[in-house]
Scaffold this active site. Structure first.
Site, mmCIF file in Angstrom:
data_model
loop_
_atom_site.group_PDB
_atom_site.id
_atom_site.type_symbol
_atom_site.label_atom_id
_atom_site.label_comp_id
_atom_site.label_asym_id
_atom_site.label_seq_id
_atom_site.Cartn_x
_atom_site.Cartn_y
_atom_site.Cartn_z
ATOM 1 N N GLY A 1 -0.922 29.359 46.158
ATOM 2 C CA GLY A 1 -2.187 28.650 45.979
ATOM 3 C C GLY A 1 -2.175 27.422 46.866
ATOM 4 O O GLY A 1 -1.105 26.964 47.284
ATOM 5 N N GLN B 1 -4.520 19.400 50.765
ATOM 6 C CA GLN B 1 -3.168 19.670 51.266
ATOM 7 C C GLN B 1 -3.131 19.965 52.761
ATOM 8 O O GLN B 1 -2.069 19.909 53.364
ATOM 9 C CB GLN B 1 -2.525 20.830 50.493
ATOM 10 C CG GLN B 1 -2.197 20.461 49.052
ATOM 11 C CD GLN B 1 -1.522 21.595 48.350
ATOM 12 O OE1 GLN B 1 -2.175 22.523 47.893
ATOM 13 N NE2 GLN B 1 -0.199 21.555 48.263
ATOM 14 N N CYS C 1 5.439 22.833 44.488
ATOM 15 C CA CYS C 1 4.233 22.455 45.218
ATOM 16 C C CYS C 1 4.533 22.430 46.710
ATOM 17 O O CYS C 1 5.562 21.905 47.128
ATOM 18 C CB CYS C 1 3.776 21.075 44.763
ATOM 19 S SG CYS C 1 2.306 20.487 45.617
ATOM 20 N N LEU C 2 3.625 22.992 47.518
ATOM 21 C CA LEU C 2 3.833 23.021 48.973
ATOM 22 C C LEU C 2 3.894 21.611 49.567
ATOM 23 O O LEU C 2 4.455 21.418 50.640
ATOM 24 C CB LEU C 2 2.696 23.796 49.658
ATOM 25 C CG LEU C 2 2.577 25.281 49.309
ATOM 26 C CD1 LEU C 2 1.397 25.894 50.037
ATOM 27 C CD2 LEU C 2 3.862 26.022 49.622
ATOM 28 N N HIS D 1 -3.043 23.783 38.559
ATOM 29 C CA HIS D 1 -2.297 23.013 39.562
ATOM 30 C C HIS D 1 -3.199 22.664 40.765
ATOM 31 O O HIS D 1 -3.221 21.522 41.219
ATOM 32 C CB HIS D 1 -1.084 23.849 40.016
ATOM 33 C CG HIS D 1 -0.248 23.209 41.078
ATOM 34 N ND1 HIS D 1 1.050 22.798 40.854
ATOM 35 C CD2 HIS D 1 -0.506 22.917 42.381
ATOM 36 C CE1 HIS D 1 1.535 22.261 41.969
ATOM 37 N NE2 HIS D 1 0.625 22.335 42.914
ATOM 38 N N GLU D 2 -3.957 23.644 41.259
ATOM 39 C CA GLU D 2 -4.782 23.403 42.452
ATOM 40 C C GLU D 2 -5.972 22.496 42.144
ATOM 41 O O GLU D 2 -6.337 21.655 42.966
ATOM 42 C CB GLU D 2 -5.249 24.718 43.079
ATOM 43 C CG GLU D 2 -4.156 25.685 43.512
ATOM 44 C CD GLU D 2 -3.035 25.062 44.346
ATOM 45 O OE1 GLU D 2 -3.263 24.035 45.005
ATOM 46 O OE2 GLU D 2 -1.908 25.599 44.303
ATOM 47 N N HIS E 1 -4.995 18.984 42.275
ATOM 48 C CA HIS E 1 -4.952 18.440 43.639
ATOM 49 C C HIS E 1 -6.296 17.830 44.037
ATOM 50 O O HIS E 1 -6.340 16.838 44.766
ATOM 51 C CB HIS E 1 -4.605 19.530 44.664
ATOM 52 C CG HIS E 1 -3.132 19.744 44.855
ATOM 53 N ND1 HIS E 1 -2.285 18.745 45.272
ATOM 54 C CD2 HIS E 1 -2.350 20.846 44.705
ATOM 55 C CE1 HIS E 1 -1.043 19.230 45.367
ATOM 56 N NE2 HIS E 1 -1.055 20.496 45.023
HETATM 57 ZN ZN ZN Z 1 0.566 21.725 44.886
#
Ligand code: ZN
Length: 163
Positions: free
Chosen positions: A43, A48, A87-88, A129-130, A133
């Site tokens: 995701g 991001q 998380c990326l 989670h997204e 963000h």
């Molecule tokens: Zn994340």
């Protein structure tokens, strides 16, 4: 597109709603998917990749990617469950985070049609989670201060090793 990492102020900003679902949004989504797949993520949210707009990509089931514009959680289960999350934008660390087990998310697809998707388990976790963000929230914010400090130490240590 570089994925923005922990410490980048764009990750703490509240993203703006998308007013017109046009070619520009499709272009953003393409860049997001490329960045997500390259980093092996499940995701991603537009901030991001440095774009402070309300659009997320969720890998809901195997190879089924959904772009959701202006996503909103319109229902959440009372029950919650813990699971390991990463998380990326903070690569290399993971933590057990408690999330709602199931959520219903409403938004729009790239054709501007309304979407309502019921999710549970990993997909519900990814949606929560997204969307976080888009509101400047990171998963480590849910941890105790002590736990967060120790994870961030680990993150910075790993970062210094790879540089
Ligand atoms: Zn994340």
């Amino acid at each position: 597109m570089e994925i923005r990492k922990y410490g980048d102020t764009i990750l703490r900003r509240k993203a703006l709603p998308i007013e017109n679902i046009d070619g520009e949004v499709q272009e953003i989504v393409t860049l997001m998917i490329e960045a997500m797949l390259r980093a092996d993520g499940v995701g991603i949210a537009a901030p991001q990749i440095g774009i402070s707009k309300r659009v997320i990509i969720i890998n809901l089931s195997k190879d089924r990617l959904y772009a959701i514009v202006n996503p909103e959680i319109v229902w959440a289960s009372e029950d919650e469950e813990p699971a390991s999350e990463g998380c990326l934008s903070i690569p290399g660390i993971r933590a057990e985070i408690i999330r709602k087990r199931a959520v219903k998310v409403k938004g729009f697809d790239l054709q501007g049609r309304e979407l309502i998707i019921d999710t549970e388990g990993d997909a519900a976790r990814a949606v929560q989670h997204e969307i976080d963000h888009l509101n400047g929230i990171l998963f480590i914010d849910y941890l105790s201060k002590a736990k967060r400090t120790s994870l961030l130490k680990e993150y910075h240590r790993k970062l210094n090793q790879t540089e």
